[in-house]
Every structure is written in C-alpha cells, then in structure tokens.
Design a protein around this motif. Structure first.
Motif, short mmCIF file in Angstrom:
data_model
loop_
_atom_site.label_atom_id
_atom_site.label_comp_id
_atom_site.label_asym_id
_atom_site.label_seq_id
_atom_site.Cartn_x
_atom_site.Cartn_y
_atom_site.Cartn_z
N THR A 1 0.80 -1.22 0.00
CA THR A 1 0.00 0.00 0.00
C THR A 1 0.83 1.27 0.00
OG1 THR A 1 -0.13 -0.13 2.41
CG2 THR A 1 -1.94 -1.11 1.17
N ALA A 2 2.15 1.16 0.00
CA ALA A 2 3.00 2.36 -0.03
C ALA A 2 2.82 3.07 -1.37
CB ALA A 2 4.46 1.98 0.18
N ALA A 3 2.99 4.38 -1.36
CA ALA A 3 2.86 5.16 -2.59
C ALA A 3 3.84 4.63 -3.64
CB ALA A 3 3.14 6.63 -2.30
N GLY A 4 3.33 4.39 -4.83
CA GLY A 4 4.17 3.91 -5.93
C GLY A 4 4.47 2.43 -5.90
N ALA A 5 3.94 1.70 -4.92
CA ALA A 5 4.21 0.26 -4.83
C ALA A 5 3.54 -0.46 -5.99
CB ALA A 5 3.69 -0.29 -3.50
N ASP A 6 4.23 -1.45 -6.52
CA ASP A 6 3.71 -2.20 -7.65
C ASP A 6 4.05 -3.67 -7.46
OD1 ASP A 6 2.54 -2.77 -10.05
OD2 ASP A 6 4.22 -2.07 -11.26
N THR A 7 3.12 -4.54 -7.77
CA THR A 7 3.37 -5.98 -7.66
C THR A 7 2.97 -6.66 -8.96
OG1 THR A 7 1.22 -6.25 -6.60
CG2 THR A 7 3.12 -6.10 -5.15
N PRO A 8 3.76 -6.48 -10.01
CA PRO A 8 3.41 -7.07 -11.30
C PRO A 8 3.67 -8.57 -11.33
CG PRO A 8 5.56 -6.05 -11.45
CD PRO A 8 5.01 -5.73 -10.08
N GLY A 9 3.05 -9.23 -12.29
CA GLY A 9 3.38 -10.60 -12.61
C GLY A 9 2.92 -11.68 -11.66
N VAL A 10 1.98 -11.40 -10.77
CA VAL A 10 1.51 -12.41 -9.82
C VAL A 10 0.64 -13.42 -10.56
CG1 VAL A 10 0.12 -12.81 -7.75
CG2 VAL A 10 1.61 -10.82 -7.88
N ARG A 11 0.86 -14.70 -10.29
CA ARG A 11 0.08 -15.77 -10.91
C ARG A 11 -0.64 -16.55 -9.81
NH1 ARG A 11 1.40 -13.02 -14.57
NH2 ARG A 11 2.62 -13.57 -16.38
N CYS A 12 -1.94 -16.69 -9.99
CA CYS A 12 -2.76 -17.42 -9.04
C CYS A 12 -3.66 -18.35 -9.84
CB CYS A 12 -3.59 -16.44 -8.20
SG CYS A 12 -4.60 -17.22 -6.94
N ALA A 13 -3.50 -19.67 -9.65
CA ALA A 13 -4.27 -20.61 -10.47
C ALA A 13 -4.46 -21.94 -9.76
CB ALA A 13 -3.54 -20.86 -11.79
N ASN A 14 -5.53 -22.62 -10.09
CA ASN A 14 -5.77 -24.01 -9.67
C ASN A 14 -5.91 -24.17 -8.17
OD1 ASN A 14 -6.22 -25.94 -11.58
ND2 ASN A 14 -4.35 -27.07 -11.09
N ASN A 15 -6.33 -23.13 -7.47
CA ASN A 15 -6.54 -23.22 -6.03
C ASN A 15 -8.01 -23.58 -5.77
OD1 ASN A 15 -3.88 -22.14 -4.98
ND2 ASN A 15 -4.49 -20.52 -6.39
N VAL A 16 -8.27 -24.32 -4.69
CA VAL A 16 -9.62 -24.66 -4.29
C VAL A 16 -9.92 -23.91 -3.00
CG1 VAL A 16 -11.16 -26.51 -3.53
CG2 VAL A 16 -9.49 -26.94 -5.34
N ILE A 17 -10.97 -23.10 -3.03
CA ILE A 17 -11.39 -22.34 -1.84
C ILE A 17 -12.85 -22.70 -1.58
CG2 ILE A 17 -11.72 -20.07 -0.83
CD1 ILE A 17 -9.57 -19.04 -2.78
N ALA A 18 -13.11 -23.31 -0.42
CA ALA A 18 -14.47 -23.77 -0.12
C ALA A 18 -14.87 -23.37 1.29
CB ALA A 18 -14.54 -25.29 -0.26
N ASP A 19 -16.12 -22.93 1.43
CA ASP A 19 -16.68 -22.61 2.74
C ASP A 19 -15.85 -21.58 3.49
OD1 ASP A 19 -18.54 -22.75 4.78
OD2 ASP A 19 -17.50 -24.37 5.80
N THR A 20 -15.51 -20.47 2.81
CA THR A 20 -14.77 -19.40 3.45
C THR A 20 -15.65 -18.16 3.57
OG1 THR A 20 -13.87 -18.58 1.39
CG2 THR A 20 -12.53 -20.19 2.57
N THR A 21 -15.35 -17.32 4.53
CA THR A 21 -16.08 -16.08 4.73
C THR A 21 -15.76 -15.09 3.63
OG1 THR A 21 -15.97 -16.48 7.09
CG2 THR A 21 -16.61 -14.29 6.41
N ALA A 22 -14.47 -14.99 3.27
CA ALA A 22 -14.03 -14.07 2.21
C ALA A 22 -13.06 -14.82 1.31
CB ALA A 22 -13.36 -12.85 2.82
N GLY A 23 -13.18 -14.61 -0.01
CA GLY A 23 -12.38 -15.32 -1.00
C GLY A 23 -10.96 -14.92 -0.99
#
Length: 195
Positions: free
Chosen positions: A173-195
């Motif tokens: 959250t810092a000014a100018g912060a950048d997080t390019p190139g993140v890959r998120c795949a093939n995860n199973v999320i079940a019965d959670t309050t927030a995704g």
C-alpha cells in the motif's frame, strides 16, 4: 517431541542451514494474552539458502479460536524489513493450533517458498511478501489462507477449506508500490467467509 519456550525467542536460523525434522513434534508454549514477537525459528534479515522441512508444529490455540488474539506468535518468522532475505524453502511441515502465522515474511526479499504444508486450526496462515515466491500445494483447514504482496509470486494448487479468508494478493500500500506478474491458479477455496 520438543517444547519450545517461545517467550525466549526460539532460535535463529542462518545462511546455509538445512533443518530436517523427520516428523519431530515441536510445541510452541505461549499463553494467550502475551504480547510481543515470538517464534520457534527466526530467520534474520539478509540470511539466505535455508531449508526447513518435516516438522510438526503445535501451538496452544486449542480449543480453536480464530480471533487472532496474538498474531505476533509465528512459527517461522522473517521479521526483517530490509528485503534481503532470499532463497528460503519451507516444505512438508504441519502447523496446528497456532495463534498467529505459520510462516511470516514481514519484509520483502526474494524466493521465500512454502510448499506441501498443512495448516489446521491456526489463527493466521501464510503471510509471505517476497518477490518471486511460490506458495504451492498447501492445505488449510479452519486457518486463514495466503497473504502475499510480492511481485511475480506464484500461488497454485492450494486447498483452503472452512477458513475466514482464502487468498489475498497484492496488498503493498505504499505510494508507488507495484506488484506485477503475480500468478494465481488451480486453487480450491471452499466454505470461506471471504475469498
């Protein structure tokens, strides 16, 4: 079986160390309401080429309370914020009844990888903020899932069930912060309050 008095800070793990538990059980002895930073293994800023595997870590959050009463209780902690910790691999470990994070990488760094671990009834899950990290094939049950803010992070093939939070990507959250190139795949999320 080992009882670790986390109030004395656990032990530091330095460059070139390989810790293989072969199923060793370690109990984190910390009463609810304690404040401060406590851990079994602490990796100081700047350390690198470290491997931790095959341990079973138990806390005293039993019966399970997910109110995060002490998030400073971390099993494996990288408290440095200088961002120079690199090449840490934590794998095939089990974390049960931990108040805080199973693995906490507070700063940045590079290639802090957590794979093939199990988190059960932990107040928090993984918080790994290094660039080029891999969080893969982990299982979470009644534990917060994964938080990562590193660039080029890979979060794949994880299972998160009956959890308050699934996966949180980005987050710098810092000014100018950048997080390019993140890959998120093939995860199973079940019965959670927030995704």
């Amino acid at each position: 079986t080992y009882l670790v008095n986390a109030l004395t800070g656990g032990c530091d793990v330095y460059t070139g160390t390989r810790l293989v538990g072969n199923g060793a059980k370690m109990y984190l002895d910390l009463a609810i309401g304690e404040t401060g930073s406590y851990q079994i293994f602490a990796i100081p800023d700047g350390e690198h080429d470290i491997e931790i595997s095959g341990f079973e870590f138990y806390g005293n959050n039993d019966p399970f309370d997910d109110l995060h009463a002490n998030i400073e209780q971390n099993v494996i902690s990288m408290p440095g914020t200088g961002g120079t910790t690199r090449d840490v691999w934590i794998h095939h470990c089990t974390f049960r009844n931990i108040w805080g994070f199973s693995v906490h990488n507070a700063g940045a760094g590079e290639r802090i990888n957590v794979t093939d671990c199990v988190m059960r009834e932990c107040g928090n899950g993984l918080n790994v903020n290094s660039d080029y990290s891999i969080q893969a094939r982990n299982q979470f049950y009644k534990s917060e899932g994964i938080e990562t803010s590193g660039a080029y992070a890979v979060v794949v093939d994880n299972i998160i069930a009956s959890a308050p939070i699934g996966i949180s990507l980005g987050g710098r959250t810092a000014a100018g912060a950048d997080t390019p190139g993140v890959r998120c795949a093939n995860n199973v999320i079940a019965d959670t309050t927030a995704g």
